[in-house]
Write a protein that holds these residues in place. Structure first.
Motif, PDB file in Angstrom:
ATOM      1  N   ASN A  59       0.808  -1.214   0.000  1.00 37.80           N
ATOM      2  CA  ASN A  59       0.000   0.000   0.000  1.00 37.80           C
ATOM      3  C   ASN A  59       0.842   1.264   0.000  1.00 37.80           C
ATOM      4  O   ASN A  59       0.384   2.295  -0.463  1.00 37.80           O
ATOM      5  CB  ASN A  59      -0.921   0.024   1.210  1.00 37.80           C
ATOM      6  N   TYR A  60       2.028   1.199   0.571  1.00 39.88           N
ATOM      7  CA  TYR A  60       2.890   2.371   0.582  1.00 39.88           C
ATOM      8  C   TYR A  60       4.336   1.957   0.826  1.00 39.88           C
ATOM      9  O   TYR A  60       4.610   0.864   1.300  1.00 39.88           O
ATOM     10  CB  TYR A  60       2.446   3.417   1.600  1.00 39.88           C
ATOM     11  N   CYS A  61       5.238   2.853   0.452  1.00 41.62           N
ATOM     12  CA  CYS A  61       6.661   2.645   0.685  1.00 41.62           C
ATOM     13  C   CYS A  61       7.039   3.345   1.988  1.00 41.62           C
ATOM     14  O   CYS A  61       6.410   4.332   2.375  1.00 41.62           O
ATOM     15  CB  CYS A  61       7.488   3.248  -0.452  1.00 41.62           C
ATOM     16  N   ILE A  62       8.070   2.833   2.653  1.00 40.67           N
ATOM     17  CA  ILE A  62       8.529   3.465   3.893  1.00 40.67           C
ATOM     18  C   ILE A  62      10.039   3.698   3.847  1.00 40.67           C
ATOM     19  O   ILE A  62      10.765   3.051   3.097  1.00 40.67           O
ATOM     20  CB  ILE A  62       8.195   2.624   5.144  1.00 40.67           C
ATOM     21  N   ILE A  63      10.446   4.637   4.673  1.00 40.70           N
ATOM     22  CA  ILE A  63      11.858   4.903   4.945  1.00 40.70           C
ATOM     23  C   ILE A  63      11.977   5.026   6.452  1.00 40.70           C
ATOM     24  O   ILE A  63      11.170   5.703   7.090  1.00 40.70           O
ATOM     25  CB  ILE A  63      12.325   6.223   4.299  1.00 40.70           C
ATOM     26  N   MET A  64      12.956   4.362   7.018  1.00 42.00           N
ATOM     27  CA  MET A  64      13.250   4.496   8.457  1.00 42.00           C
ATOM     28  C   MET A  64      14.693   4.962   8.580  1.00 42.00           C
ATOM     29  O   MET A  64      15.588   4.366   7.974  1.00 42.00           O
ATOM     30  CB  MET A  64      13.043   3.167   9.181  1.00 42.00           C
ATOM     31  N   VAL A  65      14.894   6.028   9.349  1.00 43.62           N
ATOM     32  CA  VAL A  65      16.220   6.605   9.535  1.00 43.62           C
ATOM     33  C   VAL A  65      16.506   6.671  11.032  1.00 43.62           C
ATOM     34  O   VAL A  65      15.772   7.325  11.775  1.00 43.62           O
ATOM     35  CB  VAL A  65      16.308   8.019   8.907  1.00 43.62           C
ATOM     36  N   TRP A  66      17.563   5.998  11.470  1.00 46.64           N
ATOM     37  CA  TRP A  66      17.977   6.046  12.868  1.00 46.64           C
ATOM     38  C   TRP A  66      18.797   7.318  13.066  1.00 46.64           C
ATOM     39  O   TRP A  66      19.814   7.526  12.397  1.00 46.64           O
ATOM     40  CB  TRP A  66      18.812   4.813  13.222  1.00 46.64           C
ATOM     41  N   THR A  67      18.336   8.193  13.974  1.00 46.65           N
ATOM     42  CA  THR A  67      18.954   9.506  14.138  1.00 46.65           C
ATOM     43  C   THR A  67      19.803   9.652  15.391  1.00 46.65           C
ATOM     44  O   THR A  67      20.475  10.658  15.556  1.00 46.65           O
ATOM     45  CB  THR A  67      17.879  10.610  14.148  1.00 46.65           C
ATOM     46  N   ASP A  68      19.754   8.686  16.275  1.00 38.82           N
ATOM     47  CA  ASP A  68      20.624   8.748  17.453  1.00 38.82           C
ATOM     48  C   ASP A  68      20.844   7.356  18.017  1.00 38.82           C
ATOM     49  O   ASP A  68      20.221   6.390  17.598  1.00 38.82           O
ATOM     50  CB  ASP A  68      20.070   9.695  18.522  1.00 38.82           C
ATOM     51  N   GLY A  69      21.752   7.267  18.933  1.00 33.84           N
ATOM     52  CA  GLY A  69      22.036   5.982  19.555  1.00 33.84           C
ATOM     53  C   GLY A  69      23.029   5.158  18.773  1.00 33.84           C
ATOM     54  O   GLY A  69      23.670   5.614  17.828  1.00 33.84           O
ATOM     55  N   TYR A  70      23.133   3.926  19.152  1.00 28.73           N
ATOM     56  CA  TYR A  70      24.135   3.009  18.595  1.00 28.73           C
ATOM     57  C   TYR A  70      23.985   2.840  17.081  1.00 28.73           C
ATOM     58  O   TYR A  70      24.969   2.716  16.363  1.00 28.73           O
ATOM     59  CB  TYR A  70      24.024   1.652  19.307  1.00 28.73           C
TER      60      TYR A  70
END
Length: 116
Positions: A59-70
């Protein structure tokens, strides 16, 4: 019986042409153990046809971006099957991970900059 056939035909017509192309990749093999791994996945304006996939149920595309931490700097691009509700937020920030979604072919090319 005619009503059942008409319903099946209508469902087939509605489903026809609903395939969505999304990029599927991750740049962190330690976090994304099920792949596919592409070291370039974290680039802004990502576009690698080797990692573009198409299925009719997405149904849709996603992007996940880790911005802090390990895992800071990890980027994961994929597709998602779920309701496409007009009330859904296109951006979310949760525990140092920015997630955004989009609804057009190969639209998951950015780094969710519009969410920050």
């Amino acid at each position: 019986m005619k009503l059942l056939l008409a319903a099946v035909a209508l469902a087939a017509l509605m489903h026809q042409g609903t395939t969505l192309k999304c990029y599927r990749c991750c740049n962190n093999p330690a976090l994304c153990t099920r792949g596919p791994i592409d070291p370039e996945c974290g680039n802004p304006d990502y576009s690698n046809l080797d990692y573009q996939f198409e299925l009719g149920l997405w149904n849709y595309c996603i992007i996940m971006v880790w911005t802090d931490g390990y895992d800071e700097g990890t980027v994961f691009r994929d597709a998602h099957f779920g309701s496409r509700n007009s009330n859904d937020e296109d951006c979310s920030v949760n525990n140092g991970v920015v997630t955004c979604k989009c609804y057009d072919d190969s639209c998951n090319t950015n780094l969710c900059e519009h969410c920050l």
